[in-house]
Design a protein around this motif. Structure first.
Motif, PDB file in Angstrom:
ATOM      1  N   LYS A   1       0.833  -1.201   0.000  1.00 23.98           N
ATOM      2  CA  LYS A   1       0.000   0.000   0.000  1.00 23.98           C
ATOM      3  C   LYS A   1       0.866   1.249   0.000  1.00 23.98           C
ATOM      4  CE  LYS A   1      -3.620  -2.313   2.656  1.00 23.98           C
ATOM      5  NZ  LYS A   1      -4.397  -2.311   3.891  1.00 23.98           N
TER       6      LYS A   1
ATOM      7  N   LEU B   1       1.076   5.643  -0.439  1.00 26.50           N
ATOM      8  CA  LEU B   1       0.299   6.850  -0.163  1.00 26.50           C
ATOM      9  C   LEU B   1      -0.385   7.306  -1.440  1.00 26.50           C
ATOM     10  CD1 LEU B   1      -0.326   9.021   1.958  1.00 26.50           C
ATOM     11  CD2 LEU B   1       1.657  10.270   1.102  1.00 26.50           C
TER      12      LEU B   1
ATOM     13  N   THR C   1      -6.156   4.602   9.679  1.00 29.87           N
ATOM     14  CA  THR C   1      -4.994   4.336   8.821  1.00 29.87           C
ATOM     15  C   THR C   1      -3.785   5.133   9.300  1.00 29.87           C
ATOM     16  OG1 THR C   1      -6.409   3.924   6.903  1.00 29.87           O
ATOM     17  CG2 THR C   1      -4.106   4.448   6.456  1.00 29.87           C
ATOM     18  N   VAL C   2      -2.629   4.485   9.301  1.00 26.35           N
ATOM     19  CA  VAL C   2      -1.353   5.124   9.613  1.00 26.35           C
ATOM     20  C   VAL C   2      -0.574   5.276   8.316  1.00 26.35           C
ATOM     21  CG1 VAL C   2       0.898   4.805  10.728  1.00 26.35           C
ATOM     22  CG2 VAL C   2      -1.208   4.296  11.986  1.00 26.35           C
ATOM     23  N   ILE C   3      -0.106   6.488   8.025  1.00 23.20           N
ATOM     24  CA  ILE C   3       0.676   6.771   6.823  1.00 23.20           C
ATOM     25  C   ILE C   3       2.069   7.220   7.261  1.00 23.20           C
ATOM     26  CG2 ILE C   3       0.826   8.110   4.694  1.00 23.20           C
ATOM     27  CD1 ILE C   3      -2.233   8.647   5.041  1.00 23.20           C
ATOM     28  N   ASP C   4       3.093   6.485   6.843  1.00 22.26           N
ATOM     29  CA  ASP C   4       4.466   6.848   7.173  1.00 22.26           C
ATOM     30  C   ASP C   4       4.924   7.976   6.260  1.00 22.26           C
ATOM     31  OD1 ASP C   4       7.083   6.264   8.544  1.00 22.26           O
ATOM     32  OD2 ASP C   4       7.687   5.881   6.468  1.00 22.26           O
TER      33      ASP C   4
ATOM     34  N   GLN D   1       1.372   2.779   3.978  1.00 28.78           N
ATOM     35  CA  GLN D   1       0.264   2.943   4.917  1.00 28.78           C
ATOM     36  C   GLN D   1      -0.297   1.585   5.321  1.00 28.78           C
ATOM     37  OE1 GLN D   1      -3.592   4.237   3.125  1.00 28.78           O
ATOM     38  NE2 GLN D   1      -2.339   4.754   1.341  1.00 28.78           N
TER      39      GLN D   1
ATOM     40  N   LYS E   1      -3.416  -0.265   8.282  1.00 29.80           N
ATOM     41  CA  LYS E   1      -4.538  -0.031   9.196  1.00 29.80           C
ATOM     42  C   LYS E   1      -4.220  -0.556  10.589  1.00 29.80           C
ATOM     43  CE  LYS E   1      -8.360   0.231   5.917  1.00 29.80           C
ATOM     44  NZ  LYS E   1      -8.551   1.676   6.225  1.00 29.80           N
TER      45      LYS E   1
ATOM     46  N   ASP F   1      -1.117  -5.920   7.410  1.00 32.04           N
ATOM     47  CA  ASP F   1      -0.772  -4.621   7.992  1.00 32.04           C
ATOM     48  C   ASP F   1       0.516  -4.704   8.801  1.00 32.04           C
ATOM     49  OD1 ASP F   1      -3.038  -2.977   7.106  1.00 32.04           O
ATOM     50  OD2 ASP F   1      -4.243  -4.309   8.347  1.00 32.04           O
TER      51      ASP F   1
ATOM     52  N   ILE G   1       4.373  10.270  11.325  1.00 35.19           N
ATOM     53  CA  ILE G   1       3.262   9.616  10.638  1.00 35.19           C
ATOM     54  C   ILE G   1       2.077  10.574  10.547  1.00 35.19           C
ATOM     55  CG2 ILE G   1       3.919   7.288  11.339  1.00 35.19           C
ATOM     56  CD1 ILE G   1       1.671   7.452  13.472  1.00 35.19           C
TER      57      ILE G   1
ATOM     58  N   THR H   1      -2.079  10.147  10.808  1.00 33.15           N
ATOM     59  CA  THR H   1      -3.201   9.244  11.058  1.00 33.15           C
ATOM     60  C   THR H   1      -4.402   9.756  10.272  1.00 33.15           C
ATOM     61  OG1 THR H   1      -3.875  10.497  13.036  1.00 33.15           O
ATOM     62  CG2 THR H   1      -2.346   8.652  13.347  1.00 33.15           C
TER      63      THR H   1
END
Length: 284
Positions: A2, A4, A60-63, A69, A71, A90, A109, A111
């Motif tokens: 996944k 971004l 969702t966490v996006i680095d 990303q 969940k 995940d 990150i 969120t």
């Protein structure tokens, strides 16, 4: 894997710096004013983020650095969010973010929850209990602005820096620092190997390439003593020299101790402070 989404990348690059911010006292540095635009990246204090992401909430966490990303679900946590990856896939994505090895290192990150993008910081070390069948042995922690550790009850400086980095507010934060605080942030940035924060602490010079080489070799910088003058004594200064006792580790030379004279300067009395890179090169 996944990645971004393009729309989120564009939002992060274009509008993150447009958010209105205000300074707060002590360790809680910035808080956004309320905004009706849900896809702006907000830097929200913990008491508000705690309500937006209650126990049981999936988000969702996006680095920020990799764009990867995954969940998670918040399972517990009073002073910050204790979360777990939602599935085995995940967990695999999270481990990829940490180059295949779990780590206590903090990462900036975003969120993404119910259409809101909130700046945050996570570490990557499973610990404690975990209840989801996800291949993750425990839970990990996500911090928001002003949240504290469970054990010490104190705000973690590195988590705070990562939150401000995620929200595009590092420069705003550094603008408010006095020379002593700037040196501490510089040392912290060296120790977490964050080139972006380091770049913001040092005055741009023609010796930038040589300075980058030294900083790549400097793997640790610990402050053992710093001589302080009252901050108000610096109000009429544009250059100060601050003696600092440090411990350090150079990749090619090993550990050492020495006294360093940090030269901190600014262009005028209304400008922010920077570390003079040329003088730092001479010290090493």
């Amino acid at each position: 894997m996944k990645k971004l989404p393009i729309i989120l990348l564009m939002i992060h690059l274009i509008i993150v710096c447009l958010l209105p911010m205000k300074c707060m006292a002590d360790d809680v540095f910035y808080v956004d004013t309320d905004s009706p635009i849900s896809l702006m990246i907000e830097v929200l204090p913990w008491d508000i983020a705690n309500q937006i992401i209650p126990n049981g909430k999936i988000f969702t966490v996006i680095d920020v650095e990799t764009g990867l990303q995954f969940k998670v679900q918040r399972r517990a946590g009073k002073n910050h969010a204790d979360v777990q990856p939602l599935s085995l896939e995940d967990t695999k994505i999270m481990k990829k973010i940490y180059n295949g090895r779990w780590s206590w290192n903090r990462r900036a990150i975003i969120t993404f929850v119910d259409g809101e993008m909130i700046a945050a910081s996570m570490h990557g070390m499973p610990h404690g209990a975990g209840a989801i069948k996800n291949g993750f042995p425990g839970h990990f922690c996500i911090h928001f602005l002003g949240s504290t550790t469970h054990r010490s009850g104190k705000i973690d400086t590195i988590h705070t820096l990562m939150i401000l980095k995620a929200g595009g507010k590092i420069e705003d934060y550094l603008n408010e620092l006095d020379p002593y605080e700037l040196i501490k942030i510089f040392a912290t940035a060296v120790n977490i190997h964050d080139k972006e924060i380091l770049t913001h602490t040092i005055a741009k010079t023609e010796t930038q390439l040589k300075l980058t080489t030294i900083l790549n070799e400097l793997t640790y910088l610990g402050i053992t003593h710093m001589s302080f003058l009252p901050v108000e004594d610096l109000n009429e200064q544009i250059l100060v020299e601050i003696p600092v006792e440090v411990e350090f580790n150079l990749a090619n030379k090993g550990k050492g101790k020495k006294d360093i004279n940090f030269v901190i300067r600014r262009d005028s009395l209304i400008d922010r402070w920077y570390i003079d890179g040329q003088s730092f090169i001479k010290e090493f």
